[in-house]
Design a protein around this motif. Structure first.
Motif, PDB file in Angstrom:
ATOM      1  N   ALA A 120       0.821  -1.221   0.000  1.00 50.30           N
ATOM      2  CA  ALA A 120       0.000   0.000   0.000  1.00 50.30           C
ATOM      3  C   ALA A 120       0.849   1.263   0.000  1.00 50.30           C
ATOM      4  O   ALA A 120       0.446   2.293   0.516  1.00 50.30           O
ATOM      5  CB  ALA A 120      -0.929  -0.002   1.213  1.00 50.30           C
ATOM      6  N   GLU A 121       2.029   1.192  -0.616  1.00 48.81           N
ATOM      7  CA  GLU A 121       2.958   2.319  -0.562  1.00 48.81           C
ATOM      8  C   GLU A 121       2.356   3.593  -1.139  1.00 48.81           C
ATOM      9  O   GLU A 121       2.525   4.675  -0.586  1.00 48.81           O
ATOM     10  CB  GLU A 121       4.230   1.966  -1.319  1.00 48.81           C
ATOM     11  N   ASP A 122       1.653   3.498  -2.241  1.00 48.47           N
ATOM     12  CA  ASP A 122       0.951   4.654  -2.800  1.00 48.47           C
ATOM     13  C   ASP A 122      -0.460   4.187  -3.147  1.00 48.47           C
ATOM     14  O   ASP A 122      -1.288   4.067  -2.269  1.00 48.47           O
ATOM     15  CB  ASP A 122       1.698   5.207  -4.014  1.00 48.47           C
ATOM     16  N   PRO A 176       8.191   8.890 -10.831  1.00 49.58           N
ATOM     17  CA  PRO A 176       7.895   7.815  -9.874  1.00 49.58           C
ATOM     18  C   PRO A 176       8.383   8.191  -8.489  1.00 49.58           C
ATOM     19  O   PRO A 176       9.332   8.967  -8.328  1.00 49.58           O
ATOM     20  CB  PRO A 176       8.674   6.615 -10.429  1.00 49.58           C
ATOM     21  N   LEU A 177       7.723   7.668  -7.488  1.00 52.62           N
ATOM     22  CA  LEU A 177       8.123   7.957  -6.118  1.00 52.62           C
ATOM     23  C   LEU A 177       9.501   7.371  -5.848  1.00 52.62           C
ATOM     24  O   LEU A 177       9.776   6.226  -6.204  1.00 52.62           O
ATOM     25  CB  LEU A 177       7.116   7.355  -5.134  1.00 52.62           C
ATOM     26  N   TYR A 226      10.972   8.762 -16.602  1.00 57.91           N
ATOM     27  CA  TYR A 226      12.309   8.189 -16.452  1.00 57.91           C
ATOM     28  C   TYR A 226      13.412   9.229 -16.584  1.00 57.91           C
ATOM     29  O   TYR A 226      14.590   8.878 -16.678  1.00 57.91           O
ATOM     30  CB  TYR A 226      12.500   7.071 -17.479  1.00 57.91           C
ATOM     31  N   MET A 227      13.051  10.499 -16.595  1.00 61.89           N
ATOM     32  CA  MET A 227      14.074  11.542 -16.639  1.00 61.89           C
ATOM     33  C   MET A 227      14.786  11.634 -15.296  1.00 61.89           C
ATOM     34  O   MET A 227      14.156  11.484 -14.242  1.00 61.89           O
ATOM     35  CB  MET A 227      13.444  12.898 -16.985  1.00 61.89           C
ATOM     36  N   PRO A 228      16.097  11.914 -15.302  1.00 62.54           N
ATOM     37  CA  PRO A 228      16.823  12.003 -14.029  1.00 62.54           C
ATOM     38  C   PRO A 228      16.548  13.276 -13.243  1.00 62.54           C
ATOM     39  O   PRO A 228      16.928  13.375 -12.080  1.00 62.54           O
ATOM     40  CB  PRO A 228      18.297  11.937 -14.462  1.00 62.54           C
ATOM     41  N   GLY A 243      11.002  -2.895 -13.016  1.00 62.58           N
ATOM     42  CA  GLY A 243       9.892  -2.115 -13.538  1.00 62.58           C
ATOM     43  C   GLY A 243      10.317  -1.027 -14.493  1.00 62.58           C
ATOM     44  O   GLY A 243       9.477  -0.346 -15.086  1.00 62.58           O
ATOM     45  N   ARG A 244      11.635  -0.847 -14.704  1.00 63.41           N
ATOM     46  CA  ARG A 244      12.125   0.200 -15.609  1.00 63.41           C
ATOM     47  C   ARG A 244      12.032  -0.284 -17.051  1.00 63.41           C
ATOM     48  O   ARG A 244      12.320  -1.431 -17.353  1.00 63.41           O
ATOM     49  CB  ARG A 244      13.567   0.551 -15.266  1.00 63.41           C
TER      50      ARG A 244
END
Length: 991
Positions: A100-102, A428-429, A700-702, A746-747
């Motif tokens: 349940a993280e998000d 992403p978190l 996926y941007m840094p 997941g990337r």
């Protein structure tokens, strides 16, 4: 350890409740106890509810203690966990089963108990709540409702086991467990003020007059209708049909998820095709509504079930999981709107799907109730989140159900798709975990401070800022951070990514509080600055950027004589000369620089040092190289050349008149510097379009999420999934990319498609990374790594000189530069770590904050949002539905200690998600076992009680197991011994 939960006998259950309340003021860890004093109720079926909400059929309604905890928190409508013919150990549940993280995912659906056990838990909870309502004044003993849930086919529901369950829930008076509860209550009247034998005899045994039908995905419409017909006509139960979000159709669900940022959630259309169709559902509901009217019971729909999605990134074991929470809300509320439009608002809806403090008032105001929830209770705060929800609802108008306001519901469904609480952030978190294991004792820590490279005492300076004690706050800050204005303005604030408040709404605004302290406390603080007593060190610092400034400050404060050599005309480095003025002002940089003057630091501007080591022959005892990362990263384009980002930003800031960018600017890159360049270009004379090209998507941007969002707000046009190839005559040719399948993390990596696009580009700016001056290090005899960076020891020393900041790390953050400066300064001064300022705040006050989301918190300052995790964490206590982690007050220890109660744990794994350590409390915290057999079935460190009266226990620590009498024990680590003694003495109700 075993994942089999042990139901607690009624007498032990009540003893736990009464003793914990007497000694701790809590009930199953719930501190925000709700007493319904308004007298308001709402009619539902033939019953009344004081508050029209409660826990959904799920992890919070499986055991008696769960239901009691929910009641004392403020719930008055309970959808007890679903039962079916397959039960207990015959029902395979992969573990862990909840994340349940998000948004929330789970892989369990029915009670893990045997059906007769589940029945007994619900009866015990019902009876206990009747006693507590009367004896402790929580509300009317008749002010709450239990609703049973069954599945999944007619044959199973008609089986002897499930039929007996249904009949027992309709009338429990003849059951053995009812007799057990009655006998205990009459034997303990002295412990139940206001309760007498007559009251006990009058307790209503009709636990449920209503039922919710939960069917598996793919259940045929005629089977659903047969089951409902049976429940209505044969069982005479008020009946809800639980509907699946798949009724909305695949296209609607996919588009909604994609538009709201959940494009990474993987599902196809097979459930949508196999499940009940909307065109079949509406006529069925009409027939069932008429059938209920003929049978004198009520009909409604439960919206909604969880949403099946593919396990694509190893979130949980298995192949498919069920989504709920913030991402389910827009689907559930949209389905409610569609259904109510068909019935002109006349159909009763029991709502579930992402309800929480933020939206429950709006849902209720539409006439949609009762409302049940699970995900919000699985997050820090846990059952304590119920109290503010109860307060919200009881302050609203109560009126009997007379229909749903379809217009308001439509507006709410539209709002849900853009609501900030439900839309997924662009990025992403980040992981909320620290890279360290949880200790057995004193595990409370401030994750924000742990994440900070210099371990700022964040909770304490937040408190001081909140109290308006700015100079004191700044003194705490500057103990470890000599650049409060720079870091208060542009720090990457990774501390905020670890803030526990993220699990409520958003991080405490730590950086802003730092700047508030600096701006309001600087004048008085600066007057107190003075150099330390001379220590004999004479240090040369090459480079006057943040790293050099920080080193000079810390060294001078420690008594060193310091000279800074800066080749430009002012201090500040990249921050001063490159980072755009709209991000940080010259005044802020000057304030930090001015402290060096107060500390007696000599600054030599416009002075370049070609040979750092030569300074050692000029009387300097130590040399620190902090010359930044100014070298250009190389972008290989066919045709014309791109403008380097450092060159561009420096000119744009200091000599904008020298630039002629044209109308169309393209920035290549996805990091923070690329965002700076794009935003700066947007402000340049004559520029009409700024496009940012990157080979992946924004996700996926840094770049930091904040920098990305600011660029979007400034109107930068993002050209995702493009790889630049050639630049000819003002046209940039890019190859179109696509994201491949997710890897184990997941990337999704970009893959070329072979297609190209052309973008107008009067100017192309390359922002693909800066480099250090490798030649400078080589010249000075400093070893470099494969990326050309200096290789140093932990004190940042190499070949007789110190190398810090970007010069050592490559392009890094200001606070990382400060961390290097501090390491070098400590080594030169022979000093220990900086002073630690512990949070000085009352635990009771901090615990009260853990119940509140921001919208309903009296947050006058950011300090009042800080949860003080260093003093009170207890995430694992809050988020455990079964109350299997408890906080124990141990005399002699400053903080409460966490004990894991093995017999109450089903290894759902939720505590592992929210523990700030890289650990799982249900495996890694000191564990109380119910027996030697349970202990043998586990590898956890912990103990079991062999003889409570004698204080004899069996202990496991590491590979050691031994028996001991605690009063005589000299073998066990003293705090653990004290913990066990405290459990036996003060928490014996847990044994």
């Amino acid at each position: 350890m075993s994942d089999i939960m042990r139901p607690i006998p009624f007498g032990e259950l009540m003893n736990w409740v009464l003793e914990e309340h007497r000694t701790q003021g809590t009930i199953f860890g719930v501190s925000e106890l709700y007493h319904h004093t308004s007298g308001k109720t709402l009619p539902i079926f033939t019953e009344q509810v004081e508050t029209p909400f409660g826990p959904a059929a799920g992890p919070h309604t499986q055991l008696a203690q769960n239901l009691i905890a929910a009641y004392v928190g403020g719930s008055r409508f309970f959808e007890v966990k679903t039962v079916q013919i397959i039960d207990g150990e015959d029902l395979p549940v992969s573990k862990p089963c909840i994340r349940a993280e998000d948004e929330c995912y789970n892989v369990e659906w029915s009670t893990e108990l045997r059906v007769p056990q589940a029945y007994e838990e619900y009866v015990k909870a019902w009876f206990a709540i009747k006693l507590l309502a009367k004896s402790m004044g929580f509300g009317s003993p008749d002010g709450f409702v239990f609703n049973m849930s069954v599945g999944y086919d007619l044959a199973g529901i008609q089986s002897e086991k499930v039929d007996k369950y249904i009949e027992g829930m309709k009338d429990a008076s003849a059951s053995a467990v009812w007799a057990e509860c009655t006998a205990w209550a009459k034997e303990n009247l002295d412990r139940l003020p206001g309760v007498d034998a007559a009251y006990i005899d009058a307790i209503n045994p009709h636990i449920c007059t209503s039922i919710t039908l939960s069917t598996l995905h793919g259940c045929p419409p005629d089977e659903i209708e047969r089951i409902a017909t049976y429940l209505i006509t044969e069982k005479k139960l008020n009946t809800y049909i639980k509907c699946n979000p798949t009724l909305l159709g695949y296209e609607f669900a996919r588009k909604t998820m994609d538009d709201m940022g959940y494009d990474y959630i993987v599902f196809d259309d097979h459930h949508f095709k196999a499940d009940l169709q909307f065109a079949d559902a509406i006529p069925m509901f009409r027939r069932l509504l008429a059938l209920c009217e003929a049978n004198g019971v009520e009909f409604g729909v439960k919206l909604t079930n969880t949403f099946p999605v593919t396990i694509a990134a190893g979130e949980l074991p298995g192949e498919e999981m069920y989504m709920s929470g913030k991402s389910l809300y827009p689907l559930s509320i949209s389905l409610a709107e569609r259904v109510e439009k068909e019935f002109d608002g006349k159909l009763r809806v029991s709502y579930s799907g992402g309800a929480d403090q933020y939206n429950i008032a709006d849902i209720f105001a539409c006439g949609v109730w009762p409302i049940t929830m699970a995900t919000t209770l699985l997050k820090p705060g846990g059952y304590n989140r119920l109290r503010p929800i109860a307060d919200i609802l009881t302050n609203m108008e109560y009126k009997a159900f007379d229909g749903v306001d379809v217009e308001a519901l439509s507006a709410l469904a539209a709002k849900a798709k853009t609501d900030v609480h439900h839309v997924k952030p662009v990025k992403p978190l980040p992981s909320r975990k620290m890279k360290k294991d949880v200790p057995l004792i004193d595990c409370f820590t401030a994750p924000c401070a742990e994440q900070c490279p210099i371990h700022q005492d964040i909770p304490e300076y937040l408190r001081l800022v909140g109290e308006g004690r700015y100079e004191e706050a700044l003194r705490v800050i500057c103990e470890k951070n000599p650049l409060p204005f720079i870091t208060g303005t542009i720090c990457s604030h990774t501390c905020m990514s670890k803030c526990t408040r993220n699990f409520y709404e958003e991080s405490v605004h730590i950086r802003a509080a730092k700047l508030e302290a600096a701006e309001n406390g600087f004048a008085s603080f600066a007057k107190s600055l003075k150099a330390g007593a001379p220590c004999g060190a004479n240090v040369a610092v090459v480079g006057g950027g943040p790293a050099g400034m920080a080193a000079a400050h810390l060294l001078a404060r420690g008594g060193a004589k310091v000279t800074v050599f800066e080749k430009r005309g002012s201090l500040g480095g990249i921050v001063k000369h490159v980072i755009p003025a709209f991000r940080i002002s010259d005044e802020a940089i000057a304030n930090d620089a001015s402290m060096l003057e107060a500390l007696g630091v000599t600054v030599k501007l416009n002075t370049e040092v070609a040979d750092a080591r030569a300074l050692l022959a000029e009387g300097y005892t130590h040399v620190i190289v902090a010359n930044g990362a100014w070298e250009h990263g190389a972008l290989h384009l066919e045709g014309d050349a791109a403008l380097n980002v450092i060159e561009f930003l420096e000119k744009q800031k200091n000599a904008p008149e020298t630039l002629n960018l044209g109308k169309n600017v393209v920035v290549i890159g996805g990091g923070n510097t690329a965002m700076d360049a794009a935003r700066a270009a947007k402000r340049a004379q004559g520029v009409e379009h700024v496009r940012l090209v990157y080979r992946r998507t924004k996700r996926y941007m840094p770049a930091d999420a904040e920098e990305l969002e600011l660029a979007i707000a400034d109107g930068v046009e993002f050209c995702d999934l493009m790889a630049p190839k050639a630049l000819h005559g003002g046209v940039l040719t890019c190859e179109v990319m696509e994201l491949g399948a997710p890897d184990a993390s997941g990337r999704r990596s970009p893959q070329p498609t072979g297609r190209t696009v052309e973008l107008p580009a009067d100017t192309v700016i390359s922002a693909i990374g800066e480099k250090v001056d490798t030649a400078y290090f080589v010249k000075n005899g400093v070893t470099v790594d494969e990326r050309g960076r200096a290789v140093t020891n932990e004190a940042c020393k190499s070949a007789g000189v110190y190398v810090i900041g970007d010069a050592r790390r490559g392009p890094a953050t200001v606070v990382e530069a400060i961390a290097d400066a501090a390491a070098a300064a400590r080594d030169i001064l022979g000093a220990g770590e900086a002073v630690h300022f512990a949070l000085n705040a009352a635990p009771a006050e901090l615990k009260a904050r853990r119940a509140q989301l921001r919208g309903y918190l009296d947050a006058k300052t950011e300090a009042s949002r800080c949860l003080g995790c260093e003093t009170v964490c207890e995430n694992c206590v809050d988020v455990c539905p079964n109350r299997a982690n408890i906080a124990v007050r141990v005399p002699g220890l400053d903080k409460e200690q966490i004990v894991h109660v093995d017999k109450m744990c089903n290894e759902c794994g939720n505590c592992a998600v929210f523990c700030p350590y890289a650990s799982a409390p249900y495996k890694d915290k000191f564990t109380l076992f119910a027996s030697e057999a349970d202990m043998a079935d586990s590898t956890n460190a912990g103990f079991c009680v062999l003889d409570a009266a004698a204080g004899r226990v069996k202990v496991r620590l590491g590979q050691e197991e031994y028996e001991t009498i605690l009063a005589d024990d000299t073998r066990t680590y003293a705090p653990l011994k004290a913990l066990m003694e405290t459990v036996l003495r003060d928490y014996a109700y847990c044994l």
